[in-house]
Scaffold this motif. Structure first.
Motif, short mmCIF file in Angstrom:
data_model
loop_
_atom_site.label_atom_id
_atom_site.label_comp_id
_atom_site.label_asym_id
_atom_site.label_seq_id
_atom_site.Cartn_x
_atom_site.Cartn_y
_atom_site.Cartn_z
N VAL A 99 0.70 -1.38 0.04
CA VAL A 99 -0.03 0.07 0.13
C VAL A 99 0.95 1.20 0.07
O VAL A 99 0.65 2.18 -0.76
CB VAL A 99 -0.93 0.04 1.11
CG1 VAL A 99 -1.59 1.39 1.54
CG2 VAL A 99 -2.04 -0.95 1.04
N PHE A 140 -6.02 4.37 3.97
CA PHE A 140 -5.05 3.41 4.26
C PHE A 140 -4.40 3.62 5.58
O PHE A 140 -3.39 2.87 5.92
CB PHE A 140 -3.98 3.09 3.08
CG PHE A 140 -4.58 2.95 1.67
CD1 PHE A 140 -5.48 2.02 1.59
CD2 PHE A 140 -4.50 3.90 0.62
CE1 PHE A 140 -5.92 1.50 0.19
CE2 PHE A 140 -5.18 3.44 -0.65
CZ PHE A 140 -5.78 2.19 -0.70
N TRP A 270 -8.10 0.75 6.62
CA TRP A 270 -7.24 0.69 7.81
C TRP A 270 -7.82 0.00 8.85
O TRP A 270 -7.17 -0.64 9.69
CB TRP A 270 -6.36 2.09 7.65
CG TRP A 270 -7.26 3.14 8.57
CD1 TRP A 270 -7.93 4.10 7.63
CD2 TRP A 270 -7.44 3.45 9.97
NE1 TRP A 270 -8.53 4.94 8.52
CE2 TRP A 270 -8.13 4.48 9.96
CE3 TRP A 270 -7.05 2.93 11.10
CZ2 TRP A 270 -8.61 5.24 11.00
CZ3 TRP A 270 -7.19 3.49 12.24
CH2 TRP A 270 -8.28 4.51 12.36
#
Length: 277
Positions: A99, A140, A270
């Motif tokens: 990521v 993220f 996340w």
């Protein structure tokens, strides 16, 4: 939908439209007056009126806070809502590393794509790619924010802007992504709260924070970097606020609304990976 719910939706939409309209007006103001007449921009007036010393102190405080936050988060710690230092629970497994790398590549590439349109040669350029920065943090978390920082560094290198000033841009761009990640409770763009929180933390505070963070760094190293202080606070800082805010207040909410479902469905959001510290 209840009357209260409809009222909240109306309020959130009005707030979003007002923010977007304001920065569109700022764009008109800049275009109509010209880039060389930065002293006359409406967005420059608070910087000129309050003066360099005021902004240097304010930005210095934000610089210290942002720098401490950056090193805490990348070392595995964070501050929770009770102001305790706890682990941020980022695994840094293959997914997190991927990521970070992909965020860096996409963000860096999107910024570099317009690197040929300089605003202050050697220091900043037209950057619609900034619309991605809040999203990478919101979707993220810390890996996305770190990818944003690395991506900005890559863009500086690809466009010929890489210098000691890029260190300020590295952490400054981390903070653009970090603030909405950390302080928004709903990242979905599917509730009034999410929209209102985003415009506060993602579009406004994030844009101001990165501008002041980088400007303080440029000011502190002015003898080395060479950009005169009046230009730093009268031109560079206002332009960075505008350049970030115009795209984060108009483009980012649309992208966020579209990208949140597939990211969450694939288990990449996340909160689904680490929980909220």
């Amino acid at each position: 939908m209840s009357g209260k719910g409809a009222g909240l939706w109306t309020l959130s939409i009005v707030i979003g439209l007002l923010f977007a309209a304001f920065f569109i007006y700022v764009a008109y103001d800049i275009v109509s007056k010209g880039l060389s007449n930065w002293q006359e921009w409406i967005i420059s007036r608070p910087f000129i009126a309050l003066g360099r010393d005021f902004w240097f102190v304010v930005a210095g405080i934000l610089w210290v806070i942002g720098t401490v936050i950056f090193f805490m988060e990348v070392s595995g710690d964070t501050i929770d809502r009770s102001f305790r230092i706890v682990k941020n629970n980022v695994k840094w497994d293959a997914v997190d590393v991927t990521v970070t790398a992909l965020s860096a590549a996409i963000y860096g590439g999107s910024l570099a794509a317009t690197g040929g349109i300089p605003i202050i040669p050697g220091f900043t350029w037209l950057r619609p790619g900034n619309a991605l920065a809040p999203l990478f943090g919101m979707l993220f978390g810390v890996p996305g924010a770190l990818g944003t920082a690395i991506g900005n560094f890559i863009a500086d290198a690809l466009t010929g802007y890489l210098s000691i000033g890029s260190i300020g841009g590295f952490i400054g761009n981390f903070m653009i992504a970090y603030l909405p990640y950390k302080f928004m409770k709903d990242h979905s763009f599917r509730s009034p709260r999410s929209i209102i929180e985003y415009y506060i933390w993602g579009a406004v505070i994030g844009s101001v924070y990165v501008a002041l963070y980088i400007s303080w760094w440029l000011d502190a190293l002015e003898p080395v970097i060479g950009l005169p202080r009046p230009l730093i606070w009268g031109w560079f800082a206002p332009w960075v606020i505008f350049n970030d805010a115009i795209v984060t207040s108009t483009i980012t909410p649309i992208l966020g609304y579209l990208l949140y479902p597939p990211i969450k469905m694939r288990g990449l959001y996340w909160k689904d990976r680490v929980g909220q510290p």
